[in-house]
Design an enzyme around this catalytic site. Structure first.
Site, mmCIF file in Angstrom:
data_model
loop_
_atom_site.group_PDB
_atom_site.id
_atom_site.type_symbol
_atom_site.label_atom_id
_atom_site.label_comp_id
_atom_site.label_asym_id
_atom_site.label_seq_id
_atom_site.Cartn_x
_atom_site.Cartn_y
_atom_site.Cartn_z
ATOM 1 N N TYR A 1 2.280 4.322 25.830
ATOM 2 C CA TYR A 1 1.038 5.040 26.116
ATOM 3 C C TYR A 1 -0.169 4.256 25.606
ATOM 4 O O TYR A 1 -0.015 3.237 24.936
ATOM 5 C CB TYR A 1 1.051 6.417 25.477
ATOM 6 C CG TYR A 1 1.564 6.384 24.074
ATOM 7 C CD1 TYR A 1 0.864 5.699 23.096
ATOM 8 C CD2 TYR A 1 2.760 6.996 23.720
ATOM 9 C CE1 TYR A 1 1.321 5.618 21.820
ATOM 10 C CE2 TYR A 1 3.233 6.917 22.427
ATOM 11 C CZ TYR A 1 2.517 6.238 21.484
ATOM 12 O OH TYR A 1 2.965 6.134 20.219
ATOM 13 N N SER B 1 1.406 2.742 13.822
ATOM 14 C CA SER B 1 2.326 2.578 14.950
ATOM 15 C C SER B 1 3.041 3.888 15.223
ATOM 16 O O SER B 1 3.107 4.773 14.371
ATOM 17 C CB SER B 1 3.370 1.527 14.613
ATOM 18 O OG SER B 1 4.209 2.025 13.583
ATOM 19 N N LYS B 2 3.570 3.965 16.419
ATOM 20 C CA LYS B 2 4.284 5.173 16.801
ATOM 21 C C LYS B 2 5.495 5.372 15.894
ATOM 22 O O LYS B 2 5.810 6.473 15.464
ATOM 23 C CB LYS B 2 4.719 5.063 18.258
ATOM 24 C CG LYS B 2 5.497 6.280 18.670
ATOM 25 C CD LYS B 2 5.817 6.311 20.110
ATOM 26 C CE LYS B 2 6.572 7.605 20.385
ATOM 27 N NZ LYS B 2 7.140 7.634 21.702
ATOM 28 N N ARG B 3 6.189 4.276 15.632
ATOM 29 C CA ARG B 3 7.406 4.376 14.832
ATOM 30 C C ARG B 3 7.092 4.985 13.458
ATOM 31 O O ARG B 3 7.798 5.845 12.965
ATOM 32 C CB ARG B 3 7.999 2.972 14.664
ATOM 33 C CG ARG B 3 9.423 2.935 14.186
ATOM 34 C CD ARG B 3 9.943 1.499 14.233
ATOM 35 N NE ARG B 3 8.988 0.542 13.667
ATOM 36 C CZ ARG B 3 8.798 0.326 12.363
ATOM 37 N NH1 ARG B 3 9.513 0.985 11.491
ATOM 38 N NH2 ARG B 3 7.912 -0.549 11.944
ATOM 39 N N GLY C 1 4.093 8.369 14.490
ATOM 40 C CA GLY C 1 4.324 9.333 15.558
ATOM 41 C C GLY C 1 3.173 9.382 16.538
ATOM 42 O O GLY C 1 2.400 8.436 16.684
#
Ligand code: GLU
Length: 493
Positions: A15, A246-248, A251
């Site tokens: 995204y 980061s997403k990791r 979230g």
């Protein structure tokens, strides 16, 4: 002066990240400021990781943020022949060469260098292969990559970064790097330059994580006889523990769509993001679009990394509290008509939208939004904490229930009594509503606060809010009377 041409070239592998959005904003601002153009180029050459869903997400995210572009979207995969032609040209001009070294050979050399504690770089074994040798190896079906031939010069190569100043290296420090894989596919490093040359990009504003490529890219520009664009590398965005957001790790809070869904005002997020890594030189924080275009400059992009004040598990605020305070600011200060347009989907999502809010009840609707917006943080609050203004079905929050209702048994009788008096009033207005409530408290010999707080709880379900009597006018006599009479229900659970 020639036109400035900026680009935003996301890789559609996820995204739109808030870091990517910030990059897009800087490029957009600079294009607007200089009367130039912004080109949107989707870098989709990584077929395995690129998805249609991600492309759509990026376009939606940019549109929501109000970032418009002048050309594109172009897709990098449409220009594969350009990338191949550039590689062939470099080969023909002797600026690149075919390298037949196998992975095993290279690994062995790397290991040997590690053992001797010397820096490893490709040693140029295939640089001096003759035309016949190359032809023979190819005829034998040996696989090869194409390497760029770094000019043999005892000199310095570099560029003037608009943010970081002079960035340089010695030619001798740069190894002959690969530009085309053994599969025949040009590497990203080359494709990116070829596209920027074709798109006549004059300025490249991107994250400093791309700096590892830049000097090699400067070599490619020179080899392709193209002017080197102006580079401005922006600081990274780190969390409080200095980890890259980061997403990791963090979230969904790194995704632009998450802010949209949670009820952010797009400009509030944009304004916040621009200041995350750029400063106007004074302490001004809130900018209109035009002010920001006017004030923005590459020179004032920060050199040091930006801190995004958020740690996973911090759920009091779902993101950086400063971002929330920006949203509050815009929620309270934007023209109410604009707020109304943005609130509509949130009310609709809760089943609370009524078309009359745009017709005969428009005035009521706007004044009600105006009344309640002062305590809200997100657009979603209108359909959530503000539910009682738009529906008779709302929940009474636990805290006010305990504090303002259950602690006072008497309210079971007092509030219905007040309802009777409200019903009997000739004119139900701010003054008469307040006077009636206060008179009743005096008669009953209780504090007016008990009546008023109890009334707030049954009428809005909330502990706090705007002035109680303004609320009564917004909700209207009929509904107020019914809610006051229903107080006994609250004691039942
Ligand atoms: N496609 C790259 C990315 O998304 C952009 C590289 C660049 O700006 O040069 O990180």
């Amino acid at each position: 002066m020639t036109e400035t041409r900026l680009r935003f070239p996301p890789s559609p592998t996820g995204y739109l990240h808030i870091g990517g959005a910030r990059t897009a904003l800087y490029n957009w601002l600079y294009a607007k400021k200089t009367g130039g153009k912004l080109i949107l180029r989707i870098e989709d050459t990584d077929a395995e990781r690129s998805t249609q869903e991600s492309i759509q997400g990026i376009l939606d995210g940019l549109e929501w943020l109000g970032i418009d572009w002048d050309e594109g979207p172009y897709f990098q995969t449409e220009f594969e022949s350009d990338h191949e032609a550039a590689a062939s040209r470099l080969l023909e001009e002797g600026k690149a060469y075919k390298c037949f070294c196998t992975k095993e050979e290279l690994d062995a050399k790397r290991e040997a260098a590690q053992k001797n504690k010397t820096a490893y770089g490709y040693d140029g074994t295939c640089r001096s292969l003759s035309g016949e040798e190359v032809a023979a190896k190819e005829a034998a079906g040996l696989a090869f990559v194409i390497r760029f031939k770094v000019p043999d010069r005892d000199a310095e190569i570099g560029y003037d970064d608009k943010v970081l100043g002079r960035i340089k290296a010695q030619y001798s420090e740069i190894e002959d790097f690969v530009i085309v894989r053994s599969t025949g596919k040009p590497l990203y490093l080359l494709c990116n330059v070829v596209d920027d040359i074709r798109d006549r990009i004059s300025h490249i504003i991107r994250g400093s994580d791309h700096m590892t490529n830049t000097i090699r890219q400067v070599l490619l520009y020179q080899a392709l006889d193209a002017p080197v664009p102006v580079f401005a590398h922006m600081p990274l965005t780190l969390d409080l523990k200095k980890a890259k957001i980061s997403k990791r790790k963090h979230g969904e809070i790194v995704a632009v769509h998450f802010y949209k869904e949670r009820g952010f005002i797009p400009w509030a997020l944009s304004n916040f993001l621009v200041l995350l890594g750029w400063s106007p030189g004074d302490d001004k924080e809130f900018f209109t679009r035009e002010e920001l275009i006017d004030t923005f400059s590459l020179e004032r992009i920060n050199k040091t990394n930006s801190i995004f004040n958020y740690q996973k598990g911090n759920d009091k605020f779902f993101t950086d509290p400063k971002a929330i305070s920006f949203n509050e600011h815009y929620l309270r200060s934007m023209p109410i008509e604009e707020i109304a347009t943005m609130v509509k989907p949130f009310l609709a999502g809760e089943g609370l939208w009524d078309d009359s809010y745009e017709n005969d009840k428009k005035e009521w609707f706007l004044s009600t939004l105006d009344l309640i917006r002062d305590r809200f943080q997100m657009l979603s609050d209108f359909g959530d904490r503000g539910r009682a203004y738009f529906s008779d079905e709302f929940t009474v929050e636990k805290k006010p229930l305990k504090k303002n209702i259950l602690k006072h048994e008497g309210l079971k009788e007092w509030l219905p009594l007040l309802a009777d008096r409200y019903e009997a009033l000739d004119d139900f207005n701010l003054e008469s509503a307040e006077q009636t409530a206060r008179d009743l408290a005096t008669e009953l010999d209780i504090k007016p606060g008990v009546i008023i707080n109890g009334m707030r709880t049954v009428v809005t379900g909330q502990l706090a809010g705007p002035s109680m009597f303004d609320i009564l006018m917004a909700i209207g006599r009929e509904r107020v009377v019914a809610r006051l009479r229903g107080v006994a229900e609250l004691y039942k659970e």
